[in-house]
Design a protein around this motif. Structure first.
Motif, mmCIF file in Angstrom:
data_model
loop_
_atom_site.group_PDB
_atom_site.id
_atom_site.type_symbol
_atom_site.label_atom_id
_atom_site.label_comp_id
_atom_site.label_asym_id
_atom_site.label_seq_id
_atom_site.Cartn_x
_atom_site.Cartn_y
_atom_site.Cartn_z
ATOM 1 N N GLU A 398 -4.975 -21.991 17.684
ATOM 2 C CA GLU A 398 -3.686 -22.488 17.204
ATOM 3 C C GLU A 398 -3.530 -22.272 15.696
ATOM 4 O O GLU A 398 -2.435 -21.944 15.217
ATOM 5 C CB GLU A 398 -3.520 -23.964 17.552
ATOM 6 N N GLY A 399 -4.627 -22.447 14.953
ATOM 7 C CA GLY A 399 -4.575 -22.228 13.512
ATOM 8 C C GLY A 399 -4.246 -20.785 13.156
ATOM 9 O O GLY A 399 -3.516 -20.521 12.192
ATOM 10 N N ASP A 400 -4.764 -19.842 13.952
ATOM 11 C CA ASP A 400 -4.485 -18.419 13.699
ATOM 12 C C ASP A 400 -3.010 -18.098 13.967
ATOM 13 O O ASP A 400 -2.391 -17.324 13.228
ATOM 14 C CB ASP A 400 -5.370 -17.540 14.586
ATOM 15 N N ILE A 401 -2.456 -18.693 15.035
ATOM 16 C CA ILE A 401 -1.034 -18.468 15.328
ATOM 17 C C ILE A 401 -0.173 -19.026 14.197
ATOM 18 O O ILE A 401 0.766 -18.378 13.722
ATOM 19 C CB ILE A 401 -0.637 -19.111 16.671
ATOM 20 N N ARG A 402 -0.510 -20.237 13.744
ATOM 21 C CA ARG A 402 0.262 -20.873 12.667
ATOM 22 C C ARG A 402 0.179 -20.022 11.394
ATOM 23 O O ARG A 402 1.196 -19.832 10.698
ATOM 24 C CB ARG A 402 -0.260 -22.289 12.426
ATOM 25 N N LEU A 405 2.474 -17.030 11.679
ATOM 26 C CA LEU A 405 3.878 -17.419 11.533
ATOM 27 C C LEU A 405 4.250 -17.593 10.063
ATOM 28 O O LEU A 405 5.339 -17.197 9.636
ATOM 29 C CB LEU A 405 4.153 -18.715 12.302
ATOM 30 N N VAL A 406 3.331 -18.184 9.288
ATOM 31 C CA VAL A 406 3.592 -18.387 7.861
ATOM 32 C C VAL A 406 3.563 -17.049 7.126
ATOM 33 O O VAL A 406 4.436 -16.743 6.303
ATOM 34 C CB VAL A 406 2.570 -19.368 7.255
ATOM 35 N N GLU A 407 2.560 -16.235 7.421
ATOM 36 C CA GLU A 407 2.429 -14.942 6.743
ATOM 37 C C GLU A 407 3.613 -14.020 7.035
ATOM 38 O O GLU A 407 4.019 -13.236 6.172
ATOM 39 C CB GLU A 407 1.123 -14.262 7.161
ATOM 40 N N GLU A 408 4.156 -14.125 8.239
ATOM 41 C CA GLU A 408 5.333 -13.317 8.596
ATOM 42 C C GLU A 408 6.625 -13.922 8.032
ATOM 43 O O GLU A 408 7.716 -13.390 8.249
ATOM 44 C CB GLU A 408 5.447 -13.204 10.125
ATOM 45 N N ASP A 409 6.493 -15.042 7.319
ATOM 46 C CA ASP A 409 7.617 -15.705 6.643
ATOM 47 C C ASP A 409 8.713 -16.141 7.624
ATOM 48 O O ASP A 409 9.908 -16.031 7.339
ATOM 49 C CB ASP A 409 8.212 -14.786 5.573
ATOM 50 N N LEU A 410 8.267 -16.673 8.754
ATOM 51 C CA LEU A 410 9.204 -17.136 9.778
ATOM 52 C C LEU A 410 9.514 -18.622 9.665
ATOM 53 O O LEU A 410 10.574 -19.081 10.100
ATOM 54 C CB LEU A 410 8.637 -16.848 11.171
ATOM 55 N N VAL A 411 8.581 -19.401 9.109
ATOM 56 C CA VAL A 411 8.760 -20.855 9.024
ATOM 57 C C VAL A 411 9.633 -21.172 7.807
ATOM 58 O O VAL A 411 9.349 -20.733 6.696
ATOM 59 C CB VAL A 411 7.407 -21.578 8.918
ATOM 60 N N LYS A 512 -3.510 -21.894 0.127
ATOM 61 C CA LYS A 512 -4.556 -22.722 -0.491
ATOM 62 C C LYS A 512 -4.881 -23.948 0.354
ATOM 63 O O LYS A 512 -5.967 -24.506 0.265
ATOM 64 C CB LYS A 512 -4.117 -23.159 -1.890
ATOM 65 N N HIS A 513 -3.907 -24.373 1.185
ATOM 66 C CA HIS A 513 -4.113 -25.506 2.088
ATOM 67 C C HIS A 513 -4.500 -25.040 3.487
ATOM 68 O O HIS A 513 -4.341 -25.786 4.463
ATOM 69 C CB HIS A 513 -2.842 -26.361 2.156
ATOM 70 N N ASP A 514 -5.031 -23.798 3.577
ATOM 71 C CA ASP A 514 -5.496 -23.244 4.853
ATOM 72 C C ASP A 514 -4.398 -23.224 5.916
ATOM 73 O O ASP A 514 -4.669 -23.429 7.097
ATOM 74 C CB ASP A 514 -6.718 -24.007 5.371
ATOM 75 N N PHE A 515 -3.158 -23.039 5.479
ATOM 76 C CA PHE A 515 -1.998 -22.895 6.370
ATOM 77 C C PHE A 515 -1.722 -24.154 7.198
ATOM 78 O O PHE A 515 -1.090 -24.086 8.240
ATOM 79 C CB PHE A 515 -2.158 -21.668 7.276
ATOM 80 N N VAL A 516 -2.201 -25.280 6.709
ATOM 81 C CA VAL A 516 -1.809 -26.566 7.294
ATOM 82 C C VAL A 516 -0.396 -26.875 6.809
ATOM 83 O O VAL A 516 -0.094 -26.739 5.618
ATOM 84 C CB VAL A 516 -2.794 -27.679 6.880
ATOM 85 N N THR A 518 1.429 -29.851 7.209
ATOM 86 C CA THR A 518 1.765 -31.273 7.160
ATOM 87 C C THR A 518 2.484 -31.583 5.844
ATOM 88 O O THR A 518 1.898 -31.399 4.768
ATOM 89 C CB THR A 518 0.491 -32.124 7.272
ATOM 90 N N PRO A 519 3.731 -32.038 5.853
ATOM 91 C CA PRO A 519 4.475 -32.264 4.609
ATOM 92 C C PRO A 519 3.764 -33.169 3.613
ATOM 93 O O PRO A 519 3.877 -32.963 2.398
ATOM 94 C CB PRO A 519 5.794 -32.880 5.104
ATOM 95 N N GLY A 520 3.038 -34.181 4.112
ATOM 96 C CA GLY A 520 2.367 -35.103 3.212
ATOM 97 C C GLY A 520 1.410 -34.431 2.250
ATOM 98 O O GLY A 520 1.139 -34.949 1.155
ATOM 99 N N ARG A 521 0.887 -33.259 2.615
ATOM 100 C CA ARG A 521 -0.032 -32.539 1.726
ATOM 101 C C ARG A 521 0.677 -31.933 0.527
ATOM 102 O O ARG A 521 0.038 -31.594 -0.465
ATOM 103 C CB ARG A 521 -0.726 -31.410 2.493
ATOM 104 N N TYR A 522 1.986 -31.743 0.651
ATOM 105 C CA TYR A 522 2.720 -31.006 -0.372
ATOM 106 C C TYR A 522 3.645 -31.884 -1.203
ATOM 107 O O TYR A 522 3.821 -31.642 -2.400
ATOM 108 C CB TYR A 522 3.551 -29.891 0.289
ATOM 109 N N VAL A 523 4.251 -32.893 -0.581
ATOM 110 C CA VAL A 523 5.274 -33.660 -1.310
ATOM 111 C C VAL A 523 4.665 -34.651 -2.291
ATOM 112 O O VAL A 523 5.353 -35.120 -3.202
ATOM 113 C CB VAL A 523 6.214 -34.411 -0.327
ATOM 114 N N GLY A 524 3.378 -34.993 -2.137
ATOM 115 C CA GLY A 524 2.736 -35.920 -3.043
ATOM 116 C C GLY A 524 3.176 -37.358 -2.817
ATOM 117 O O GLY A 524 3.838 -37.686 -1.825
ATOM 118 N N ALA A 525 2.840 -38.212 -3.768
ATOM 119 C CA ALA A 525 3.177 -39.635 -3.671
ATOM 120 C C ALA A 525 4.493 -39.899 -4.385
ATOM 121 O O ALA A 525 4.840 -39.215 -5.349
ATOM 122 C CB ALA A 525 2.070 -40.483 -4.294
ATOM 123 N N PRO A 526 5.245 -40.889 -3.928
ATOM 124 C CA PRO A 526 6.502 -41.239 -4.625
ATOM 125 C C PRO A 526 6.225 -41.684 -6.055
ATOM 126 O O PRO A 526 5.177 -42.276 -6.354
ATOM 127 C CB PRO A 526 7.058 -42.401 -3.792
#
Length: 571
Positions: A398-402, A405-411, A512-516, A518-526
């Motif tokens: 599943e990680g390889d498929i994800r 998808l990111v590398e092909e700039d589809l997401v 850099k986040h190994d193609f994870v 999850t929004p919480g990894r990117y948006v940071g804390a309020p």
């Protein structure tokens, strides 16, 4: 909904279900749902038809010459002639179609069912086109005849409406259902003397959803498996903005996404001063569903709303029997079953749909995603609800498929949702938004900016409110905030990253986040509100308070020990 509306729907649910449940002694749960849903359908279309007739009757008798429906009384010799002409005029089909009201032949109207069902078997009901007497054979035959007349007048429903004679129900059982259903109204909802602001089609949709859940429970299945929370359907529709083109849902259930799209088109048409009926002509609806009951309900849902649709020749498995193999849709929306295990067949091993990697045999999440991508037009956009695990799992490729998808700039965008949104599962969910064209997509007649190499993350886990003790929901402000953020980012108009809520990330950051994803990894804390107190002074003050609290705790502990000692106890 306000308390009165909720009470009305609850009482309606209870009343209709209580009547339907009496059939349990005579029929299996898998069968009696067809009888009940068929009668509910007939009652609804009759109510809507009669409501339109009441409107027309008032318009025809409104004595103004600039009224296009004007039927002058003075043109007739007698009241009897006038009434006869009026009744004939009320049977003109175009008056109903222009208001997007489902046409109901006389033999299928609820009034006919109620009047004729009480007659003795063998009674003459009416004469056919050849002048032959049509006699009552049974109440089930009368209902089947109504369903057949509906299909004759609405070609899209041919073969959709289930006949009930096969279940061999006694006349008095069906008559009891007809009498109970006769006391309900889909078009003029009133609760405790208050006229409610509930639309008839929404009441019907609510009843369908309630009954599907109850039938599922009665059949020993998990209730509520058929539908998506309305607010999430609305959110996806508001974000995708399906104004025109081909719309596809490969796991459509009873057609919730199509209904929401229709509402969206209608609201947009009003804002732009367009004719909603004309705007609907720019939309084509395609769907697929494996469950035969919900497949039929979806068709009925579309027919009563005047939405043109293509749901394939039959209910069928989307993976094994694709009903639209050549379809390339402009918009694809779906809420497929989460983490579906029993989906694989060896015939799928080298399927052309697995362009970004073969999905694991024990989980269909990435099979659904790639199936939808396969059916997406070169400039199309899509959204699907999946379990949160799809954003980070590396199991069985599943990680390889994800990553592909990111590398092909589809997401394009990832939205993390709060828990407790679904009635039937506590699995946390997210929404994937994908597109095949980040360079020059179009929103209606409005250009989007070039978004290549960029992905928007939205963390909506803290959005929404608790509608009761167990279920969370989004209100219109939550939906607007999320949709407006997405559109501002797409168009490059006023978008800004908001810590704790949204972040536009580059593909390099995602790598850099190994193609994870999850929004919480990117948006940071309020961001915390600055109270103006320097950090060093605040730390000294809080440390002093803590020291005082520890001292007070020691004093209280010593006091308790002393009191216990006085009573002859020791700690």
């Amino acid at each position: 909904m306000n308390a009165a509306e909720q009470k009305f729907l609850k009482e309606l649910d209870d009343k209709l279900w209580s009547a339907a449940d009496k059939l349990r002694a005579n029929l299996d749960a898998a069968n009696y749902k067809h009888v009940v849903l068929g009668l509910i359908f007939l009652k609804y279309v009759s109510d809507a038809f009669e409501e339109r007739q009441r409107q027309l009757r008032a318009l025809f008798q409104f004595d103004r010459e600039d009224n296009i429906y004007y039927l002058p009384r003075d043109d007739f010799d007698s009241d009897a002639d006038y009434q006869e002409a009026l009744e004939e005029e009320l049977e003109v089909l175009d008056y109903y179609r222009e208001a997007n009201v489902f046409w109901v032949p006389k033999a299928a109207r609820w009034r006919t069912l109620k009047e004729k069902a009480v007659l003795p078997v063998g009674s003459v009901l009416w004469q056919d086109e050849q002048g032959n007497d049509v006699k009552l054979r049974s109440v089930s035959w009368l209902i089947d005849n109504a369903l057949e007349e509906i299909e004759k007048s609405n070609a899209k429903l041919k073969g959709i409406l289930n006949r009930i004679s096969q279940y061999q129900l006694e006349n008095d059982k069906l008559l009891g259902l007809i009498n109970t259903f006769s006391d309900t109204s889909f078009t003029r909802p009133v609760q405790d003397g208050e006229e409610l602001n509930l639309h008839s089609k929404d009441i019907l949709g609510h009843v369908y959803e309630y009954f599907l859940g109850q039938f599922a429970l009665a059949e020993g299945k998990q209730g509520g498996q058929y539908y998506t929370p309305k607010s999430i359907v609305t959110l996806i529709t508001e974000m995708l903005e399906p104004y025109s083109g081909r719309v596809f849902d490969p796991a459509m259930g009873s057609g919730g996404f199509f209904v929401s799209s229709d509402r969206f088109i209608e609201e947009h048409a009003k804002e732009q001063h367009y004719d909603p009926a004309e705007q609907r002509k720019h939309i084509s609806v395609y769907g697929q569903e494996s469950n035969p009951t919900t497949w039929r309900l979806a068709a009925m849902n579309m027919a009563i709303r005047g939405i043109d649709f293509n749901f394939g020749k039959k209910n069928a498995d989307s993976f094994l029997d694709d009903q639209h193999p050549d379809l390339r849709a402009d918009f694809v929306m779906a809420n497929p079953p989460f983490n579906m295990k029993d989906w694989w067949s060896e015939s799928l091993a080298d399927d052309a749909r697995w362009q970004y990697g073969t999905p694991p045999k024990g989980n269909a999440n990435f099979a659904w995603l790639q199936h939808m991508l396969h059916h997406l037009a070169p400039t199309g956009s899509m959204a699907l609800l999946l379990a949160n695990g799809s954003m980070s799992s590396n199991t069985s490729g599943e990680g390889d498929i994800r990553r592909r998808l990111v590398e092909e700039d589809l997401v394009e965008c990832m939205v993390a949702l709060p828990g407790q949104l679904f009635t039937n599962t506590q699995i946390p969910a997210c929404i994937w938004f994908l597109t095949k064209d980040k360079a020059n997509g179009v929103v209606f007649d409005e250009k989007k900016r070039d978004r290549r190499g960029e992905l928007l993350f939205i963390d909506a886990r803290n959005c929404g409110y608790m509608k009761d003790r167990v279920l969370r929901d989004f209100d219109s402000e939550d939906i607007a905030r999320i949709a407006d953020t997405f559109h501002a980012w797409q168009r490059g108009e006023g978008y800004e990253d908001v810590p704790g809520f949204c972040k536009a990330a580059s593909l390099d950051e995602i790598e850099k986040h190994d193609f994870v994803l999850t929004p919480g990894r990117y948006v940071g804390a309020p961001e915390q509100e600055d109270d103006g107190e320097p950090f060093a002074e605040k730390m000294a003050r809080l440390t002093g308070q803590l020291r005082e609290q520890f001292a007070e705790s020691d004093r209280l502990e010593a006091e308790i020990k002393r009191n216990l000692g006085g009573l002859g106890y020791e700690l």
